[in-house]
Design a protein around this motif. Structure first.
Motif, short mmCIF file in Angstrom:
data_model
loop_
_atom_site.label_atom_id
_atom_site.label_comp_id
_atom_site.label_asym_id
_atom_site.label_seq_id
_atom_site.Cartn_x
_atom_site.Cartn_y
_atom_site.Cartn_z
N SER A 159 0.86 -1.20 0.00
CA SER A 159 0.00 0.00 0.00
C SER A 159 0.89 1.24 0.00
CB SER A 159 -0.92 0.01 1.23
OG SER A 159 -0.16 0.00 2.42
N SER A 160 0.35 2.34 -0.50
CA SER A 160 1.13 3.57 -0.56
C SER A 160 1.29 4.17 0.84
CB SER A 160 0.43 4.59 -1.48
OG SER A 160 -0.84 4.94 -0.96
N TYR A 161 2.31 5.01 0.98
CA TYR A 161 2.66 5.59 2.28
C TYR A 161 1.48 6.34 2.90
CZ TYR A 161 4.99 8.72 5.61
OH TYR A 161 5.34 9.41 6.74
N ASN A 162 0.76 7.12 2.08
CA ASN A 162 -0.33 7.94 2.60
C ASN A 162 -1.57 7.12 2.96
OD1 ASN A 162 1.07 10.36 2.37
ND2 ASN A 162 0.58 10.53 0.17
N ARG A 163 -1.62 5.85 2.51
CA ARG A 163 -2.79 5.02 2.77
C ARG A 163 -2.49 3.91 3.78
NH1 ARG A 163 -6.69 5.94 -1.16
NH2 ARG A 163 -7.67 3.92 -0.77
N TRP A 164 -1.38 4.06 4.48
CA TRP A 164 -1.02 3.06 5.50
C TRP A 164 -2.08 3.01 6.59
CZ3 TRP A 164 4.90 3.55 6.87
CH2 TRP A 164 5.65 2.98 5.83
N SER A 165 -2.41 1.79 7.01
CA SER A 165 -3.30 1.61 8.15
C SER A 165 -2.49 1.79 9.44
CB SER A 165 -3.91 0.20 8.11
OG SER A 165 -4.51 -0.11 9.35
N ILE A 166 -2.97 2.70 10.29
CA ILE A 166 -2.25 2.98 11.54
C ILE A 166 -2.18 1.72 12.41
CG2 ILE A 166 -2.18 4.40 13.62
CD1 ILE A 166 -1.65 5.85 10.94
N SER A 167 -3.25 0.95 12.41
CA SER A 167 -3.28 -0.28 13.18
C SER A 167 -2.23 -1.27 12.69
CB SER A 167 -4.67 -0.91 13.10
OG SER A 167 -4.72 -2.10 13.85
N THR A 168 -2.05 -1.34 11.36
CA THR A 168 -1.05 -2.25 10.78
C THR A 168 0.36 -1.79 11.14
OG1 THR A 168 -2.54 -2.72 8.94
CG2 THR A 168 -0.23 -3.31 8.65
N VAL A 169 0.61 -0.49 11.10
CA VAL A 169 1.93 0.06 11.46
C VAL A 169 2.27 -0.28 12.92
CG1 VAL A 169 3.27 2.17 11.78
CG2 VAL A 169 1.81 1.91 9.77
N LEU A 170 1.29 -0.07 13.80
CA LEU A 170 1.54 -0.34 15.23
C LEU A 170 1.67 -1.83 15.49
CD1 LEU A 170 -0.92 2.27 16.80
CD2 LEU A 170 1.56 2.44 16.58
N SER A 171 0.92 -2.65 14.75
CA SER A 171 1.04 -4.11 14.89
C SER A 171 2.43 -4.57 14.44
CB SER A 171 -0.03 -4.82 14.08
OG SER A 171 -1.31 -4.51 14.59
N SER A 172 2.92 -3.98 13.34
CA SER A 172 4.28 -4.30 12.86
C SER A 172 5.31 -3.93 13.91
CB SER A 172 4.57 -3.54 11.56
OG SER A 172 3.62 -3.83 10.57
N ASN A 173 5.11 -2.79 14.53
CA ASN A 173 6.03 -2.33 15.57
C ASN A 173 6.06 -3.30 16.75
OD1 ASN A 173 7.72 -0.39 16.92
ND2 ASN A 173 5.93 0.24 18.11
N LEU A 174 4.88 -3.77 17.15
CA LEU A 174 4.79 -4.73 18.26
C LEU A 174 5.44 -6.06 17.89
CD1 LEU A 174 3.76 -5.57 21.05
CD2 LEU A 174 1.57 -6.13 19.99
N ALA A 175 5.18 -6.55 16.68
CA ALA A 175 5.76 -7.82 16.23
C ALA A 175 7.28 -7.74 16.19
CB ALA A 175 5.21 -8.19 14.86
N LEU A 176 7.82 -6.61 15.75
CA LEU A 176 9.27 -6.42 15.70
C LEU A 176 9.87 -6.43 17.10
CD1 LEU A 176 11.87 -5.83 14.15
CD2 LEU A 176 11.27 -3.39 14.21
N ALA A 177 9.22 -5.72 18.03
CA ALA A 177 9.71 -5.66 19.41
C ALA A 177 9.71 -7.04 20.06
CB ALA A 177 8.86 -4.69 20.23
N ASP A 178 8.63 -7.80 19.85
CA ASP A 178 8.55 -9.14 20.43
C ASP A 178 9.53 -10.10 19.76
OD1 ASP A 178 6.69 -8.46 22.31
OD2 ASP A 178 4.97 -9.04 21.11
N PHE A 179 9.78 -9.91 18.47
CA PHE A 179 10.77 -10.75 17.78
C PHE A 179 12.17 -10.49 18.34
CE2 PHE A 179 13.82 -11.35 14.26
CZ PHE A 179 13.65 -12.71 14.08
N ILE A 180 12.48 -9.25 18.65
CA ILE A 180 13.78 -8.92 19.26
C ILE A 180 13.90 -9.61 20.61
CG2 ILE A 180 15.13 -7.04 20.26
CD1 ILE A 180 14.08 -5.26 17.98
N SER A 181 12.81 -9.61 21.38
CA SER A 181 12.83 -10.30 22.68
C SER A 181 13.09 -11.80 22.51
CB SER A 181 11.49 -10.09 23.41
OG SER A 181 11.29 -8.74 23.72
#
Length: 459
Positions: free
Chosen positions: A224-246
């Motif tokens: 999806s284009s930058y301006n049409r990013w889902s905020i929920s998807t961005v935050l979910s990606s952030n959480l998945a990355l943090a938990d993967f680092i753990s």
């Protein structure tokens, strides 16, 4: 000095020999140092040399030796082979030999020992376990010594050699130093194969699930284009990355456990002194702090979307969202970096987690960790509670509402189970006054509690 030899085979009446800060590599007749010439030696200092291997046979002629200092050498092996050698040794210093191997039952060869200083507390584990039997054995020995002295009464008027008079001094809790405390692992990391299997499953699920979630979320963002990013998807990606680092921390602990297996506590000093331990500890703190922050952001976004859906006509701009995400990563990085500048320590225990409780800075650091956790958990529980309350007050109840409520309750319970036990352990440790006693039981945090929280509940 690289050698200290004498071509004349004579006995020297020397009591004290200090050869510290030289380049001696062996204790032998052929190379380095011939101790056969010193049968009356009582004190020998060979600290800060380059000696790699020593055996009790090297001291077969120095029967009067009472003090032996081999600290800060390159000792890899000290082997006790004979019960008759070093029998009168009272003080023995092996500090600074980080790769040392020594007999597990070294205490059986040193009946008159007053103090032994070893590189790490792990070396004293067997001594700690066998204290009751050793104490009983010592009492029997004292009784037998008294019995033997009765048979020597007829010789009491004869002149006595004071150098051969040994007073037995058995210190129950201070012979072996440093003593193992409650944060010292005196057994393998996992007490049974079943527990190791459970941990392996946790590691596998943690890595695969978070990696899968991360890939799916990133694919959604990429397509999806930058301006049409889902905020929920961005935050979910952030959480998945943090938990993967753990989960990377769990992988490192699993690798070390496989490497050392049942000899984990014996080899722990190699792990705790390594750079890999520092990396693992940094990843642990960085991962859990960024994870709870990411979960808080995601929860708040869902709370705001559901409760203020009519007021929120436009979504958060991606730049605004990314700024808050970056702030979380920065805070987590700073918190994880503090032990690198000696505000607490990654090397204080075999899990490489900075949970030392020795000075004011250690306690302030732990207070900072639990403060962050308590604040974020409070926000998560409050937001989810208001969402559920909003569902219950709705005039129309749907199956979607029920499913959402169940998911929220599951999430809150999972957070409480994974986070609160560790907070409780640390709070109790901070409330108890710091102990400066050498007693085995005077420590605040217990390794098994920390292991349960860090390796099983948090993941």
């Amino acid at each position: 000095l690289r050698q200290f030899t004498n071509s004349y085979d004579v006995e020297l009446f020397l009591s004290n020999l200090h050869l510290s800060h030289n380049h001696l590599t062996e204790i032998s007749r052929e190379h380095g140092l011939n101790l056969n010439q010193f049968p009356y030696l009582r004190s020998l200092d060979l600290s800060n040399n380059q000696i790699k291997t020593v055996s009790s046979d090297n001291f077969d002629r120095t029967s009067s030796l009472k003090q032996l200092n081999l600290s800060h050498n390159h000792l890899e092996n000290f082997q006790f082979n004979n019960m008759c050698h070093l029998i009168f040794l009272e003080k023995f210093d092996l500090r600074g030999n980080n790769y040392l191997n020594i007999n597990e039952n070294w205490y059986d060869y040193l009946p008159y020992l007053i103090n032994i200083y070893l590189p790490y507390a792990y070396f004293c584990c067997n001594y700690k376990k066998n204290l009751p039997s050793l104490y009983e054995k010592n009492n029997k020995k004292l009784k037998s010594d008294k019995t033997l002295s009765l048979f020597n009464d007829e010789n009491k008027n004869k002149p006595r050699d004071e150098s051969n008079t040994i007073s037995v001094s058995f210190h129950l809790d201070q012979v072996c130093l440093p003593l193992p405390d409650q944060m010292t692992q005196c057994e393998s990391l996992f007490s049974s194969a079943f527990i190791r299997f459970i941990f392996s499953i946790i590691v596998f699920v943690s890595v695969i699930s978070n990696l899968t979630a991360l890939i799916i979320s990133l694919c959604r963002l990429i397509t999806s284009s930058y301006n049409r990013w889902s905020i929920s998807t961005v935050l979910s990606s952030n959480l998945a990355l943090a938990d993967f680092i753990s989960s990377i921390y769990l992988v490192l602990v699993g690798i070390i456990d496989i490497r050392f297996n049942e000899r984990f506590y014996i080899k722990t000093q190699l792990w705790t002194n390594s750079h890999l331990c520092t990396i693992a500890g940094f990843i642990y703190i960085f991962g859990i702090q960024s994870s709870i922050y990411a979960l808080t952001l995601l929860t708040f976004e869902r709370f705001y979307t559901i409760l203020f859906s009519f007021k929120r006509q436009t979504p958060w701009p991606p730049k605004f969202t990314l700024t808050f995400i970056s702030l979380g990563w920065l805070i987590s990085f700073i918190v994880a970096s503090l032990p690198l500048i000696n505000i607490n320590n990654f090397h204080a225990n075999s899990l490489c987690v900075p949970f030392r409780v020795e000075n004011v800075f250690d306690r302030l650091y732990l207070f900072l960790l639990i403060t962050f956790d308590i604040c974020f958990i409070a926000i998560i529980i409050t937001c989810n509670g208001l969402i559920c309350f909003n569902f219950s007050k709705s005039h129309v109840h749907t199956s979607n509402d029920a499913r959402a409520t169940l998911k929220i309750l599951t999430l809150v319970i999972a957070i409480c189970i994974s986070r609160i036990p560790l907070i409780i352990f640390i709070v109790f440790a901070l409330l108890i006054c710091p102990s400066y006693s050498h007693s085995i039981s005077d420590y605040d945090l217990h390794f098994n509690n920390i292991k349960l929280a860090v390796l099983f509940l948090q993941p």
